[in-house]
Design an enzyme around this catalytic site. Structure first.
Site, PDB file in Angstrom:
ATOM      1  N   CYS A  86      21.618  35.360  31.603  1.00 20.51           N
ATOM      2  CA  CYS A  86      22.574  36.436  31.365  1.00 20.51           C
ATOM      3  C   CYS A  86      21.951  37.405  30.352  1.00 20.51           C
ATOM      4  O   CYS A  86      21.432  37.017  29.324  1.00 20.51           O
ATOM      5  CB  CYS A  86      23.913  35.984  30.819  1.00 20.51           C
ATOM      6  SG  CYS A  86      24.803  34.890  31.901  1.00 20.51           S
ATOM      7  N   ARG A 129      16.783  38.062  33.278  1.00 15.80           N
ATOM      8  CA  ARG A 129      17.541  36.969  32.647  1.00 15.80           C
ATOM      9  C   ARG A 129      18.632  36.412  33.560  1.00 15.80           C
ATOM     10  O   ARG A 129      19.227  35.372  33.258  1.00 15.80           O
ATOM     11  CB  ARG A 129      18.198  37.471  31.361  1.00 15.80           C
ATOM     12  CG  ARG A 129      17.222  37.954  30.314  1.00 15.80           C
ATOM     13  CD  ARG A 129      17.979  38.462  29.120  1.00 15.80           C
ATOM     14  NE  ARG A 129      18.581  37.376  28.382  1.00 15.80           N
ATOM     15  CZ  ARG A 129      18.002  36.729  27.400  1.00 15.80           C
ATOM     16  NH1 ARG A 129      16.793  37.066  27.010  1.00 15.80           N
ATOM     17  NH2 ARG A 129      18.622  35.752  26.765  1.00 15.80           N
ATOM     18  N   TRP A 187      23.996  35.215  35.217  1.00 18.93           N
ATOM     19  CA  TRP A 187      23.452  34.033  35.887  1.00 18.93           C
ATOM     20  C   TRP A 187      24.585  33.025  35.829  1.00 18.93           C
ATOM     21  O   TRP A 187      24.925  32.511  34.760  1.00 18.93           O
ATOM     22  CB  TRP A 187      22.226  33.529  35.143  1.00 18.93           C
ATOM     23  CG  TRP A 187      21.509  32.406  35.834  1.00 18.93           C
ATOM     24  CD1 TRP A 187      20.486  32.515  36.728  1.00 18.93           C
ATOM     25  CD2 TRP A 187      21.753  30.998  35.677  1.00 18.93           C
ATOM     26  NE1 TRP A 187      20.082  31.269  37.146  1.00 18.93           N
ATOM     27  CE2 TRP A 187      20.844  30.314  36.513  1.00 18.93           C
ATOM     28  CE3 TRP A 187      22.640  30.239  34.926  1.00 18.93           C
ATOM     29  CZ2 TRP A 187      20.794  28.934  36.619  1.00 18.93           C
ATOM     30  CZ3 TRP A 187      22.606  28.857  35.025  1.00 18.93           C
ATOM     31  CH2 TRP A 187      21.683  28.211  35.867  1.00 18.93           C
ATOM     32  N   ASN A 223      27.024  35.553  26.923  1.00 23.37           N
ATOM     33  CA  ASN A 223      25.894  34.757  27.386  1.00 23.37           C
ATOM     34  C   ASN A 223      26.030  33.402  26.704  1.00 23.37           C
ATOM     35  O   ASN A 223      26.147  33.352  25.486  1.00 23.37           O
ATOM     36  CB  ASN A 223      24.598  35.465  26.964  1.00 23.37           C
ATOM     37  CG  ASN A 223      23.361  34.633  27.219  1.00 23.37           C
ATOM     38  OD1 ASN A 223      23.375  33.727  28.028  1.00 23.37           O
ATOM     39  ND2 ASN A 223      22.285  34.944  26.524  1.00 23.37           N
ATOM     40  N   GLY A 224      26.065  32.331  27.460  1.00 21.32           N
ATOM     41  CA  GLY A 224      26.217  31.006  26.849  1.00 21.32           C
ATOM     42  C   GLY A 224      27.252  30.204  27.614  1.00 21.32           C
ATOM     43  O   GLY A 224      27.649  30.570  28.724  1.00 21.32           O
ATOM     44  N   GLU A 256       1.628  22.549  37.710  1.00 17.70           N
ATOM     45  CA  GLU A 256       1.969  23.958  37.512  1.00 17.70           C
ATOM     46  C   GLU A 256       1.777  24.754  38.808  1.00 17.70           C
ATOM     47  O   GLU A 256       2.583  25.624  39.139  1.00 17.70           O
ATOM     48  CB  GLU A 256       1.114  24.531  36.358  1.00 17.70           C
ATOM     49  CG  GLU A 256       1.274  26.007  36.063  1.00 17.70           C
ATOM     50  CD  GLU A 256       2.699  26.461  35.767  1.00 17.70           C
ATOM     51  OE1 GLU A 256       3.574  25.617  35.566  1.00 17.70           O
ATOM     52  OE2 GLU A 256       2.937  27.685  35.779  1.00 17.70           O
ATOM     53  N   LYS A 280       4.798  26.795  40.579  1.00 21.95           N
ATOM     54  CA  LYS A 280       4.734  28.236  40.898  1.00 21.95           C
ATOM     55  C   LYS A 280       5.158  28.479  42.337  1.00 21.95           C
ATOM     56  O   LYS A 280       5.919  29.386  42.638  1.00 21.95           O
ATOM     57  CB  LYS A 280       3.309  28.769  40.732  1.00 21.95           C
ATOM     58  CG  LYS A 280       2.796  29.244  39.420  1.00 21.95           C
ATOM     59  CD  LYS A 280       3.576  30.218  38.631  1.00 21.95           C
ATOM     60  CE  LYS A 280       4.765  29.652  37.992  1.00 21.95           C
ATOM     61  NZ  LYS A 280       4.930  29.235  36.707  1.00 21.95           N
ATOM     62  N   GLU A 327       8.947  27.865  42.890  1.00 24.08           N
ATOM     63  CA  GLU A 327       9.793  28.867  42.237  1.00 24.08           C
ATOM     64  C   GLU A 327       9.915  30.142  43.049  1.00 24.08           C
ATOM     65  O   GLU A 327      10.994  30.699  43.174  1.00 24.08           O
ATOM     66  CB  GLU A 327       9.203  29.235  40.863  1.00 24.08           C
ATOM     67  CG  GLU A 327       9.445  28.224  39.780  1.00 24.08           C
ATOM     68  CD  GLU A 327       8.791  28.644  38.482  1.00 24.08           C
ATOM     69  OE1 GLU A 327       9.437  28.547  37.442  1.00 24.08           O
ATOM     70  OE2 GLU A 327       7.614  29.060  38.489  1.00 24.08           O
ATOM     71  N   HIS A 346       0.242   6.171  46.470  1.00 28.57           N
ATOM     72  CA  HIS A 346       1.482   5.425  46.222  1.00 28.57           C
ATOM     73  C   HIS A 346       2.708   6.201  46.678  1.00 28.57           C
ATOM     74  O   HIS A 346       3.731   6.183  46.015  1.00 28.57           O
ATOM     75  CB  HIS A 346       1.578   5.066  44.735  1.00 28.57           C
ATOM     76  CG  HIS A 346       0.408   4.262  44.276  1.00 28.57           C
ATOM     77  ND1 HIS A 346       0.256   2.929  44.592  1.00 28.57           N
ATOM     78  CD2 HIS A 346      -0.692   4.618  43.584  1.00 28.57           C
ATOM     79  CE1 HIS A 346      -0.883   2.499  44.083  1.00 28.57           C
ATOM     80  NE2 HIS A 346      -1.490   3.503  43.466  1.00 28.57           N
ATOM     81  N   LYS A 351      14.778  33.725  33.716  1.00 31.36           N
ATOM     82  CA  LYS A 351      13.579  33.684  32.885  1.00 31.36           C
ATOM     83  C   LYS A 351      13.819  32.895  31.607  1.00 31.36           C
ATOM     84  O   LYS A 351      12.953  32.160  31.147  1.00 31.36           O
ATOM     85  CB  LYS A 351      13.190  35.133  32.557  1.00 31.36           C
ATOM     86  CG  LYS A 351      11.972  35.277  31.679  1.00 31.36           C
ATOM     87  CD  LYS A 351      10.739  35.215  32.512  1.00 31.36           C
ATOM     88  CE  LYS A 351       9.473  35.220  31.694  1.00 31.36           C
ATOM     89  NZ  LYS A 351       8.439  34.412  32.367  1.00 31.36           N
TER      90      LYS A 351
HETATM   91  C1  G6P Z   1      12.722  28.928  32.873  1.00 31.95           C
HETATM   92  C2  G6P Z   1      11.677  29.889  33.399  1.00 31.95           C
HETATM   93  C3  G6P Z   1      10.314  29.235  33.400  1.00 31.95           C
HETATM   94  C4  G6P Z   1       9.976  28.710  32.015  1.00 31.95           C
HETATM   95  C5  G6P Z   1      11.064  27.791  31.465  1.00 31.95           C
HETATM   96  C6  G6P Z   1      10.851  27.496  29.990  1.00 31.95           C
HETATM   97  O1  G6P Z   1      12.889  27.890  33.767  1.00 31.95           O
HETATM   98  O2  G6P Z   1      12.020  30.324  34.705  1.00 31.95           O
HETATM   99  O3  G6P Z   1       9.333  30.159  33.803  1.00 31.95           O
HETATM  100  O4  G6P Z   1       8.767  28.014  32.055  1.00 31.95           O
HETATM  101  O5  G6P Z   1      12.345  28.428  31.580  1.00 31.95           O
HETATM  102  O6  G6P Z   1      10.964  28.693  29.273  1.00 31.95           O
HETATM  103  P1  G6P Z   1      10.327  28.964  27.874  1.00 31.95           P
HETATM  104  O7  G6P Z   1      10.714  30.380  27.558  1.00 31.95           O
HETATM  105  O8  G6P Z   1      10.947  27.980  26.927  1.00 31.95           O
HETATM  106  O9  G6P Z   1       8.869  28.778  27.986  1.00 31.95           O
END
Ligand code: G6P
Length: 612
Positions: free
Chosen positions: A2, A27, A74, A100-101, A485, A489, A492, A508, A607
């Site tokens: 948000c 956000r 969000w 937001n929260g 990672e 990616k 996501e 396994h 984000k």
């Molecule tokens: C969200 C974002 C990710 C990020 C994660 C942790 O899930 O979409 O890209 O890695 O939060 O965020 P931070 O700001 O704590 O690295």
């Protein structure tokens, strides 16, 4: 999670707020809304979908005014819909609020208010807060200010809010607990936002609100007070440390691609002024005052979420190897609720791009309660985690807007390399090895270019594998987190199911998935695990899997076993995990674009996750 933005001044708030919401859209982007004060009443426009949809609605409605609030959502409580979008208003139509929260005790408060006859129109927790403010205001015949503050005293949960009241049209009230808020101080105008990106165009002077702080803006200026305390707080005005250009896409089609390409510079920027090339070590100013405690720590915990958690795992491997110190890596959401054996001899490192992730922030608070030394690795200067920790190292990767983290990850890993090198040099890592590594790290920019130049080749691989519904990523040692990672990616942004595994662990379970349709990405540098990984590749090939190998040197055996090869030339074997991450970012990017996905705003993600 948000985005909230508010404006108080003499200009038309509407275009400023719409632009601000677009900058905050990363956000959350399932619905958006505005409330604009005009005379002694306000008008609300809100709409499900992206900010662009709200923009069309607003242009049709002819909304104008010089005080206003805006929100991009969000969803937590209640589906994304026009009705559930913020701002929310109370039963008298006098108050509008954006939030937001999460209000955790919303159900109990709602019941209480319903007993008093308040009728609710939405399923949101936010509506409960605005109805509560209004009920207190009317029942207690009190001021706007005290209605807001006494409502906040009854709230359990987290909030970043801005409220307006039509009885006091020349006032905005904002407050935070667990969700970030920043005040932009302009020439006769004020901006409030979840982060500094909507403000940078208008002012570089900002004040970061602290926990439980309330901000009151009116014709006489602004005042900040701690909730429950009537004294004003004098807060330092900081300068925004990034430029407008850095938060714009420029000529790139997506922020994510821009940020992948920026790694040519950002990795080096992270290490700038910190590498001591002739001594083979590093200088880390941000932890200097606490070095003794760090060097003598019994163990380290690294806590983080998402991509930052993968960086933490790489940190574990290299810190244990270079410095011989035990390192535990914990998801912040687990760390905060688990029984942990930590005390004043423990160092707890929190890694966070945003510095605002709710779980990571809570983990740090817990570590502080247990007497640990807390240490932040954050990208956003002035963020909550960077302020809450005892010491830290900024990654200096510049603003990251694409929801899928890219340049922040390689910057975090670079910081962990520097930390491991520093501690390693105190613990048997030789000067000669230190010099070789610092030089390789210093020259990484050129190696990054070599990788970026393969983008077209990676696009070709993406075209050939774009119909796959599953992907497997395999690596060993420090390249296991790189595999994780790479898989994250892809998930996501392309919605292709992907898993990362330690290469040998494939036998396994995941091996059951392998057939001619499954692309398997191997990280196969020529290190001590090379021969073992080669055997794993054979095992996949024997089952007709499609092998995509990322290696530091193409060899005949790799050529014969791989369907596709990506060469990542390294000048030092240790730098492979940093460099090998980049082709995986590009592969995910190209696959997502080919499949028509919204790369910068993937569905359901945000984000900055500022709720639990
Ligand atoms: C969200 C974002 C990710 C990020 C994660 C942790 O899930 O979409 O890209 O890695 O939060 O965020 P931070 O700001 O704590 O690295």
């Amino acid at each position: 999670m948000c985005g909230i933005v508010g404006y108080f001044g003499n200009n038309d708030a509407v275009p400023l707020l719409i632009k601000g919401l677009k900058r905050l859209e990363y956000r959350g982007y399932d619905s958006a809304g505005l409330a604009i004060m005009s005379g002694d009443s306000f008008m609300v426009n809100k709409k499900a979908g992206k900010v662009a949809e709200l923009e069309s609605l607003v242009s049709e409605s002819g909304l104008t005014g010089s005080v206003g609030i805006g929100h991009t959502r969000w969803a937590t409580h209640g589906e994304p819909s026009d009705l559930n979008a913020h701002p929310h208003t109370d039963y008298t139509g006098k108050f509008a609020l954006i939030h937001n929260g999460i209000i955790e005790n919303y159900a109990a408060l709602k019941k209480l208010l319903e007993k008093k006859g308040v009728e609710f129109r939405t399923q949101t927790d936010t509506e409960v807060l605005v109805q509560l403010i209004s009920t207190i205001y009317h029942e207690e015949d009190t001021t706007f200010q005290s209605a807001v503050t006494s409502a906040l005293e009854k709230i359990v949960g987290t909030y970043g809010i801005i409220v307006m009241c039509s009885d006091v049209p020349n006032q905005l009230i904002a407050a935070r607990l667990g969700s970030p808020l920043v005040l932009g101080v302009g020439e006769g105008e004020y901006f409030i936002a979840s982060d500094a990106s909507p403000l940078v165009e208008y002012t570089r002077n900002v004040i970061y609100l602290g926990e439980s702080e309330c901000l009151f803006i009116g014709d006489d200026g602004y005042e900040i007070k701690k909730l429950g305390n009537s004294e004003s707080i004098n807060k330092k005005v900081s300068r925004i440390d990034f430029t407008l250009e850095e938060i714009e896409k420029g000529n790139y089609p997506h922020f994510m691609l821009k940020e992948i390409y920026e790694q040519e510079h950002t990795i080096v920027d992270t290490m700038r002024g910190r590498l001591l090339l002739d001594e083979g070590t590093v200088h880390l100013g941000g932890i200097q005052d606490h070095l003794l405690r760090i060097e003598r720590a019994r163990h380290f915990y690294i806590t983080a979420c998402g991509t930052s958690w993968h960086a933490a795992l790489i940190g574990k491997y290299i810190l244990e190897e270079f410095a011989g110190i035990p390192v535990h890596v914990e998801y912040a959401s687990e760390f905060r609720y688990r029984e942990l054996i930590i005390d004043s001899q423990s160092v707890v490192i929190a890694i966070s791009q945003s510095g605002e992730t709710a779980d990571t922030l809570a983990a740090i608070q817990k570590a502080k309660e247990k007497g640990c030394l807390t240490f932040g690795i954050c990208n956003v200067v002035g963020s909550s985690i960077s302020r809450e920790t005892d010491c830290g190292i900024y990654t200096h990767a510049g603003p990251e807007i694409g929801v899928a983290s890219t340049k922040a990850f390689t910057a975090q890993v670079s910081v962990l390399y520097m930390l491991a090198l520093h501690l390693g040099r105190k613990n048997g890592f030789s000067k000669k090895d230190g010099i070789a590594l610092t030089h390789a790290l210093h020259n990484l920019g050129d190696r990054v270019i070599d990788v970026l130049n393969q983008s077209d080749h990676i696009l070709t691989i993406a075209k050939e594998t774009m119909d796959a519904n599953n992907y497997l990523y395999l690596g060993r040692g420090t390249n296991f987190p790189v595999a994780l990672e790479g898989a994250l990616k892809l998930k996501e942004i392309s919605y292709i199911h992907a898993e990362g595994y330690p290469a040998a662990e494939m036998k396994h379970g995941p091996i059951a998935l392998i057939d001619e349709k499954l692309p398997v990405v191997f990280l196969a540098p020529h290190d001590q695990t090379y021969e073992k990984v080669l055997s794993n590749i054979q095992e996949v090939k024997a089952r007709k899997g499609k092998v995509i190998t990322v290696t530091d040197k193409i060899t005949p055996e790799l050529e014969s076993l791989s369907d596709h090869l990506i060469e990542v030339p390294v000048s030092h074997p240790r730098t492979f995990p940093i460099l090998a991450t980049i082709p995986l970012q590009l592969l995910a990017y190209h696959l997502a674009v080919l499949r028509g996905c919204d790369v910068d705003m993937p569905r359901n993600l945000a984000k900055s996750v500022t709720v639990e």
